[in-house]
Design an enzyme around this catalytic site. Structure first.
Site, PDB file in Angstrom:
ATOM      1  N   LYS B  78       0.847  -1.196   0.000  1.00  0.00           N
ATOM      2  CA  LYS B  78       0.000   0.000   0.000  1.00  0.00           C
ATOM      3  C   LYS B  78       0.886   1.252   0.000  1.00  0.00           C
ATOM      4  O   LYS B  78       1.919   1.282   0.666  1.00  0.00           O
ATOM      5  CB  LYS B  78      -0.901  -0.032   1.242  1.00  0.00           C
ATOM      6  CG  LYS B  78      -1.962   1.051   1.290  1.00  0.00           C
ATOM      7  CD  LYS B  78      -2.880   0.886   2.506  1.00  0.00           C
ATOM      8  CE  LYS B  78      -3.971   1.961   2.530  1.00  0.00           C
ATOM      9  NZ  LYS B  78      -4.872   1.845   3.698  1.00  0.00           N
ATOM     10  N   SER B 158     -10.037   2.197   2.684  1.00  0.00           N
ATOM     11  CA  SER B 158      -9.075   2.903   1.881  1.00  0.00           C
ATOM     12  C   SER B 158      -8.099   1.996   1.126  1.00  0.00           C
ATOM     13  O   SER B 158      -7.506   2.437   0.151  1.00  0.00           O
ATOM     14  CB  SER B 158      -8.269   3.867   2.755  1.00  0.00           C
ATOM     15  OG  SER B 158      -7.424   3.149   3.632  1.00  0.00           O
ATOM     16  N   SER B 182     -10.534  -0.040   6.894  1.00  0.00           N
ATOM     17  CA  SER B 182      -9.867   0.090   5.599  1.00  0.00           C
ATOM     18  C   SER B 182      -9.192  -1.171   5.071  1.00  0.00           C
ATOM     19  O   SER B 182      -8.762  -1.191   3.920  1.00  0.00           O
ATOM     20  CB  SER B 182      -8.822   1.209   5.654  1.00  0.00           C
ATOM     21  OG  SER B 182      -9.444   2.458   5.577  1.00  0.00           O
TER      22      SER B 182
END
Lengths: 95, 495
Positions: B78, B158, B182
């Site tokens: 990420k 997210s 998330s």
């Protein structure tokens, strides 16, 4: 609690985010929606409840107050938008 | 040889050891799959050279014997994780051009174990969002579609790029982070597994901070066994994060027996929302039946402060964000606005932050500023911290009464269309996290497991919540649920 245009401008100033005048009414309305949602918390009985400081009960660790790192000025400045003579450069702060 | 990109971490680990495949072969297959998948916008910085170097080193290490489980396993990272010399932008314009001179603890641990990094993955800006639509790189796209309808769907957020990449076989696993859901919400939206461990399990050092008392990293994987393997490699005490727990990290995979006889599973009545879709109701009821059939005792429980979790979160998270994001001032890294004649340092801050932060980030920073400002601090921030104490106590009470894990839906719906929520009030978007956010507020471990599909063929997930530090037991319960559900659907390739 209702947020007006002046309050929105003050919050933007405190947050150091430039918001144009004509965007302030919409911003104030968004704040009011979110704060309206948060307002529910007023109905909870919190008498005698301790505010949470740490989600897991822990004592913060201590260490010897000694130098463990350093001497990497180049690395620290590597990503600066403006670095000169080993310093971060910014617009004039003191008149 | 079968399609290498479809391998799971455990399978690849075993195949690498047997010599059936090399890490270079695995890595090359995935790199070529990534090249053909730009339509998903999952990878935002590709790192093929780093990947191939790491793969070659991993192959040598495996040949020499005694390599860790993660050696040679290609992962996506990420964009929130700082990776040395590789752009790490938290999907924000304000960190444009930022290449850290250091490596986050979690990626250091993964790389030390021999993990291969394929690239950086898309996400919501500063991890603030539930649909990956606040990213400066544009939307990540869900590989799943509603039947033959070609409308693009959100992979959730997210960690949307992480979810899309795992679901579309563009990596064997990915890192995610979870502040309010998330990891778990995007995992549910894409038919994969995602675990957020107990607060303090993973070091937060080198992960761009959003809300420090809530943020935790965790793996996003194709199944529960892989989650156990990758989580173990990510966890552990770190002197650089004073909130990281000084506890031994167990061998989570060894705890996957699938035997949950006698375990007590709590079903919280407050999670039965008005107007909940019938499909979610049924998914939940089916999950309850599966765990019961596996020998668990099902018990109705109450978590009375559940309804206050979202409003509490939307005080605490913005408050912490406004403080954490104060560092983006155009001085030390990232974007600095062009200044006009006569502009001083205040104008520099204000213009830089107005240009660098997207709309949702600006909104949250300002809400946080407001709830922390003189005169409102007690009414909002302190009150929210007190309610947070009560939310945590709800969980402590049911665990003390003998409950081992809690079963809930992971999300209130299946993945929605990109752009569908644009006109909605931000509070509508926040409701996506209604089932997951309590877990962050209480610092507990939570896992999302895919267990079914909706009428349009989209995946749906259930969430299991465990006792603090008992990720091993939680993973085992999740493993039993996974075995019973037998979810094997994959998205049909269209990209």
């Amino acid at each position: 609690m209702s947020i007006d245009k002046q309050t929105a401008a003050r919050v933007a100033k405190l947050a150091r985010i430039k918001v144009e005048d004509d965007a302030l009414p919409a911003l104030a309305e968004e704040f009011n929606n979110i704060l309206g949602f948060i307002e529910q918390l007023q109905e909870v009985d919190v008498d005698g409840v301790e505010p949470m400081v740490s989600v897991t009960p822990m004592r913060l660790k201590r260490r010897v107050d000694g130098v463990t790192d350093g001497n990497q000025q180049d690395k620290v400045l590597k990503n600066a938008p403006d670095a000169r003579e080993g310093f971060f450069a910014v617009p004039k702060v003191v008149e | 040889m079968t399609d290498l990109t479809k391998m799971k971490v455990a399978e690849a680990r075993d195949a690498l050891r047997k010599g059936d495949v090399t890490s270079v072969q695995l890595t090359e297959s995935l790199l070529s799959a990534i090249e053909g998948a730009d339509a998903l916008n999952a990878y935002v910085h590709k790192t093929p050279e780093i990947a191939l170097d790491q793969a070659k080193a991993a192959d040598a290490r495996i040949q020499a014997g005694d390599a860790p489980d993660m050696c040679g396993i290609p992962m996506g990272i990420k964009d929130l994780f700082c990776t040395k010399g590789v752009p790490s932008q938290a999907a924000s314009r304000i960190l444009e051009g930022f290449k850290p001179e250091y490596e986050s603890t979690v990626t250091t641990k993964l790389f030390d174990a021999g993990t291969v990094m394929l690239g950086k993955l898309n996400m919501d800006e500063f991890a603030m969002g539930s649909s990956n639509e606040t990213s400066c790189y544009g939307d990540a796209v869900n590989p799943w579609r509603r039947g033959n309808d070609d409308a693009l769907l959100t992979p959730g957020g997210s960690s949307g790029g992480s979810a899309a990449a795992v679901a579309a076989d563009l990596c064997l696993a990915a890192t995610g982070t979870d502040t309010g859901g998330s990891i778990r919400q995007p995992a549910a939206f894409t038919g994969i597994t995602g675990i957020k461990p107990t607060y303090g399990r993973c070091s937060r050092w080198g992960i761009v901070a959003f809300a420090s008392s809530l943020d935790q990293a965790g793996p996003m994987t194709k199944d529960v066994r892989d989650a156990a393997i990758v989580l173990e490699a990510m966890c552990g005490q770190d002197a650089k994060d004073s909130t990281s727990a000084d506890l031994p990290v167990p061998n989570f995979e060894a705890m996957l027996t699938g035997d949950i006889r006698g375990k007590v599973i709590g079903i919280p009545k407050e999670y039965r929302l008005d107007g909940m879709p019938a499909e979610i109701e049924k998914l939940w009821a089916d999950g309850i039946a599966m765990l019961k059939a596996a020998g668990a005792e099902i018990r109705d429980i109450s978590l009375p402060h559940t309804k206050y979790a979202l409003p509490t979160y939307y005080v605490i998270a913005p408050a912490e964000a406004s403080s954490n994001l104060a560092r983006y001032d155009g001085v030390r890294y990232g974007h600095r606005a062009k200044l006009a004649q006569g502009d001083g340092i205040t104008e520099m801050y204000e213009k830089t932050r107005a240009e660098g932060f997207g709309h949702e980030v600006q909104r949250r920073v300002m809400v946080g500023t407001y709830v922390l400002s003189a005169g409102f601090y007690d009414a909002y921030y302190n009150r929210a911290r007190k309610v947070r104490t009560l939310i945590k106590k709800d969980f402590e009470d049911v665990f003390a009464a003998g409950v081992d894990a809690i079963l809930t839906p992971a999300t209130p719906s299946a993945a929605f269309g990109l752009g569908e929520m644009t006109e909605a009030d931000p509070v509508q978007m926040y409701l996506n996290d209604v089932f997951t956010v309590t877990v962050n507020l209480a610092g507990l471990p939570g896992i999302s497991v895919p267990t079914g599909v909706d009428a349009q063929g989209l995946p749906l997930g259930l969430q299991l919540i465990g006792r603090p530090w008992e990720e091993g037991d939680l993973l085992n319960t999740a493993y039993a649920l996974e075995q019973a559900a037998g979810f094997v659907s994959k998205p049909t390739k269209w990209w």
